[in-house]
Design a protein around this motif. Structure first.
Motif, PDB file in Angstrom:
ATOM      1  N   SER A  79      36.978   9.203  21.493  1.00 19.51           N
ATOM      2  CA  SER A  79      35.895   8.216  21.497  1.00 19.51           C
ATOM      3  C   SER A  79      34.744   8.681  22.380  1.00 19.51           C
ATOM      4  N   PHE A  80      35.078   9.227  23.549  1.00 17.32           N
ATOM      5  CA  PHE A  80      34.037   9.718  24.441  1.00 17.32           C
ATOM      6  C   PHE A  80      33.286  10.881  23.797  1.00 17.32           C
ATOM      7  N   SER A  81      34.021  11.796  23.158  1.00 16.53           N
ATOM      8  CA  SER A  81      33.394  12.941  22.485  1.00 16.53           C
ATOM      9  C   SER A  81      32.527  12.472  21.322  1.00 16.53           C
ATOM     10  N   PHE A  82      33.017  11.519  20.547  1.00 17.77           N
ATOM     11  CA  PHE A  82      32.275  10.951  19.425  1.00 17.77           C
ATOM     12  C   PHE A  82      30.958  10.353  19.913  1.00 17.77           C
ATOM     13  N   LEU A  83      31.004   9.621  21.019  1.00 13.96           N
ATOM     14  CA  LEU A  83      29.801   8.960  21.528  1.00 13.96           C
ATOM     15  C   LEU A  83      28.792   9.954  22.081  1.00 13.96           C
ATOM     16  N   VAL A  84      29.263  11.119  22.532  1.00 15.57           N
ATOM     17  CA  VAL A  84      28.319  12.178  22.911  1.00 15.57           C
ATOM     18  C   VAL A  84      27.467  12.551  21.702  1.00 15.57           C
ATOM     19  N   GLY A  85      28.109  12.681  20.552  1.00 17.39           N
ATOM     20  CA  GLY A  85      27.373  12.983  19.329  1.00 17.39           C
ATOM     21  C   GLY A  85      26.451  11.858  18.913  1.00 17.39           C
ATOM     22  N   VAL A  86      26.910  10.615  19.046  1.00 15.01           N
ATOM     23  CA  VAL A  86      26.082   9.464  18.679  1.00 15.01           C
ATOM     24  C   VAL A  86      24.798   9.433  19.507  1.00 15.01           C
ATOM     25  N   ALA A  87      24.929   9.708  20.794  1.00 16.81           N
ATOM     26  CA  ALA A  87      23.783   9.580  21.701  1.00 16.81           C
ATOM     27  C   ALA A  87      22.787  10.735  21.575  1.00 16.81           C
ATOM     28  N   LEU A  88      23.226  11.885  21.064  1.00 13.85           N
ATOM     29  CA  LEU A  88      22.363  13.066  21.081  1.00 13.85           C
ATOM     30  C   LEU A  88      21.047  12.870  20.319  1.00 13.85           C
ATOM     31  N   PHE A 110      21.178  23.229  26.756  1.00 14.07           N
ATOM     32  CA  PHE A 110      22.097  24.315  27.103  1.00 14.07           C
ATOM     33  C   PHE A 110      22.450  24.307  28.590  1.00 14.07           C
ATOM     34  N   VAL A 111      21.526  23.864  29.439  1.00 13.45           N
ATOM     35  CA  VAL A 111      21.869  23.695  30.851  1.00 13.45           C
ATOM     36  C   VAL A 111      22.912  22.595  30.996  1.00 13.45           C
ATOM     37  N   ARG A 112      22.743  21.528  30.232  1.00 21.13           N
ATOM     38  CA  ARG A 112      23.719  20.440  30.277  1.00 21.13           C
ATOM     39  C   ARG A 112      25.092  20.931  29.864  1.00 21.13           C
ATOM     40  N   ALA A 113      25.145  21.750  28.824  1.00 16.53           N
ATOM     41  CA  ALA A 113      26.423  22.293  28.373  1.00 16.53           C
ATOM     42  C   ALA A 113      27.099  23.088  29.483  1.00 16.53           C
ATOM     43  N   LEU A 116      28.388  20.788  32.335  1.00 17.47           N
ATOM     44  CA  LEU A 116      29.620  20.088  31.956  1.00 17.47           C
ATOM     45  C   LEU A 116      30.840  20.986  32.112  1.00 17.47           C
ATOM     46  N   VAL A 117      30.701  22.233  31.679  1.00 17.76           N
ATOM     47  CA  VAL A 117      31.817  23.178  31.818  1.00 17.76           C
ATOM     48  C   VAL A 117      32.145  23.403  33.287  1.00 17.76           C
ATOM     49  N   LEU A 118      31.124  23.661  34.095  1.00 19.30           N
ATOM     50  CA  LEU A 118      31.343  23.940  35.517  1.00 19.30           C
ATOM     51  C   LEU A 118      31.875  22.719  36.256  1.00 19.30           C
ATOM     52  N   LEU A 119      31.387  21.531  35.909  1.00 15.69           N
ATOM     53  CA  LEU A 119      31.872  20.310  36.555  1.00 15.69           C
ATOM     54  C   LEU A 119      33.343  20.078  36.221  1.00 15.69           C
ATOM     55  N   GLY A 120      33.713  20.326  34.965  1.00 15.39           N
ATOM     56  CA  GLY A 120      35.110  20.176  34.586  1.00 15.39           C
ATOM     57  C   GLY A 120      36.005  21.112  35.376  1.00 15.39           C
ATOM     58  N   ILE A 121      35.594  22.374  35.516  1.00 14.96           N
ATOM     59  CA  ILE A 121      36.374  23.348  36.286  1.00 14.96           C
ATOM     60  C   ILE A 121      36.438  22.933  37.755  1.00 14.96           C
ATOM     61  N   LEU A 144      31.697  23.085  26.123  1.00 15.19           N
ATOM     62  CA  LEU A 144      31.823  24.297  25.325  1.00 15.19           C
ATOM     63  C   LEU A 144      31.216  24.141  23.930  1.00 15.19           C
ATOM     64  N   GLY A 145      31.223  22.923  23.416  1.00 18.08           N
ATOM     65  CA  GLY A 145      30.690  22.705  22.078  1.00 18.08           C
ATOM     66  C   GLY A 145      29.305  22.099  22.034  1.00 18.08           C
ATOM     67  N   TYR A 146      28.778  21.681  23.200  1.00 20.28           N
ATOM     68  CA  TYR A 146      27.541  20.900  23.197  1.00 20.28           C
ATOM     69  C   TYR A 146      26.338  21.690  22.702  1.00 20.28           C
TER      70      TYR A 146
END
Length: 405
Positions: A79-88, A110-113, A116-121, A144-146
């Motif tokens: 749901s969270f991933s889906f809503l990322v797409g909805v908001a884009l 691309f900076v946001r992408a 997100l990767v670095l924050l997750g790590i 990774l997919g953004y």
């Protein structure tokens, strides 16, 4: 393998002024509340009251299924991933409306992408003696997919559907062609036993835990990074490569977002979402039932993309119909407070739950069970913890402090 016959409007021109639909924030708020609700301490109450069907049900809905199938807790990440797409589409349109150049918008995406990767790590490394390089958590998978999602947002809905089809069919074929372990395979190497309930037989065995293509990739890829111990398998079966089908889930959200921005009437949009939802659930379930591709959230199988995506469409339909079409908004305010600051809510739950729990237990003292009963005392603490989350998020909302990436 996906509902190509469902009509969807082509992307419209950017809106002249920033637009923010209450339904998106409320739906995101519900998703984040389900995540925050992990702090309610339902599990110890269910164990203390084994004969209670209510607490047993609530506990079941807060635990991921072992392998195939789905409960409410399994729907948080899709749901969270889906809503990322909805908001884009709204994010891109609003930035262009504020006068940002195409280059600036692309750079931000691309900076946001990367962030997100670095924050997750970073968050997953807390408590480890060194940087813990894994890529299966929600933020990293989205990151990774953004960038790919952003590029698809610049294309037509038809291209987005085609990309979804290529991802689902290609990912399915890659797993299907990967060789199965032999008859003398040592299951201990995969961290499971031969009688593990999730072990599938026949063709579906290509998607078994830690014996699939994705785990083989991680045995190579994750060991390229500094590690305290060599990577062999993930205890939960989660995979780095799941970001590819997770991109499929985000594409479904992207199509939904383009539909929300289209010139269709509110009722037509709701009907489209309902049709897409039913089609997705039916297709995902059927592929699993036929043994073509099991519905497994942990490794994000293509059938899971369709099945969970279908439920996401229905959830969006319900929130959009009630809040933005009918106009019933007030009831959703507590959810909007959470949903408008989802990154802050994610960090609170992932890193501060034990801090708040210990604080409340320390201040309320050892006599708490005398007032509420020993069985319910953990739940009372949990309610106070979740209430603390909400009050902090409300304070940030009042001060207009929003963590954005």
């Amino acid at each position: 393998m996906f509902p190509m016959n469902l009509p969807a409007a082509e992307p419209t021109a950017p809106t002249p002024a920033p637009v923010r639909l209450g339904s998106i924030d409320a739906y995101r708020g519900l998703v984040m509340f389900l995540l925050l609700a992990e702090g309610l301490n339902i599990a110890p109450v269910a164990r203390a009251l084994p004969d209670s069907a209510v607490w047993r049900f609530l506990h079941t809905q807060q635990e991921h299924v072992e392998w195939t199938g789905c409960v409410l807790h399994d729907m948080i990440q899709p749901s969270f991933s889906f809503l990322v797409g909805v908001a884009l589409p709204f994010s891109v349109g609003n930035r262009r409306a504020r006068g940002q150049s195409a280059e600036a918008v692309t750079g931000h995406a691309f900076v946001r992408a990367l962030v997100l990767v670095l924050l997750g790590i970073f968050l997953r490394s807390v408590g480890h003696p060194q940087t813990y390089f894994t890529f299966e958590d929600t933020l990293t998978q989205i990151g990774l997919g953004y960038g790919f999602l952003y590029l698809l947002a610049l294309r037509s809905v038809r291209v987005q559907w085609i990309a979804l089809g290529v991802i689902l069919v290609g990912y399915w074929a890659a797993f299907a062609l990967w060789p199965l372990p032999g008859a003398d395979f040592d299951w201990a190497q995969a961290g499971v036993t031969p009688d593990f309930a999730g072990n599938l037989t026949g063709f579906a065995a290509h998607w078994n835990k830690n014996t699939n293509l994705g785990n083989a990739f991680d045995q190579w890829f994750l060991n390229l990074f500094p590690r305290a111990h060599p990577f062999v398998f993930n205890d939960g079966g989660y995979l780095t490569l799941s970001f590819i089908p997770t991109l499929g889930t985000m594409i479904l959200g992207l199509v939904a977002g383009e539909t929300l921005r289209s010139e269709r009437t509110g009722g037509a949009k709701v009907r489209w979402f309902v049709a897409a939802g039913i089609a997705g659930i039916a297709a995902g379930w059927l592929f699993g039932a036929l043994g073509i591709c099991p519905v497994v959230k942990r490794i994000w199988t293509p059938s899971w993309v369709l099945f969970s995506g279908g439920w996401c469409f229905l959830g969006l339909a319900a929130f959009y119909a009630v809040i933005d079409v009918i106009g019933w908004r007030r009831w959703a305010f507590p959810l909007v407070v959470i949903g408008s600051n989802s990154i802050a809510a994610y960090i609170m739950e992932s890193r501060f739950r034990e801090f708040f729990r210990d604080a409340w237990q320390r201040h309320l003292g050892p006599d708490l069970p005398k007032f509420f009963g020993a069985a319910y005392a953990p739940f009372v603490i949990g309610v106070l913890v979740v209430g603390t989350y909400w009050l902090l998020l409300y304070g940030m909302w009042r001060k207009k402090i929003f963590l954005r990436i």
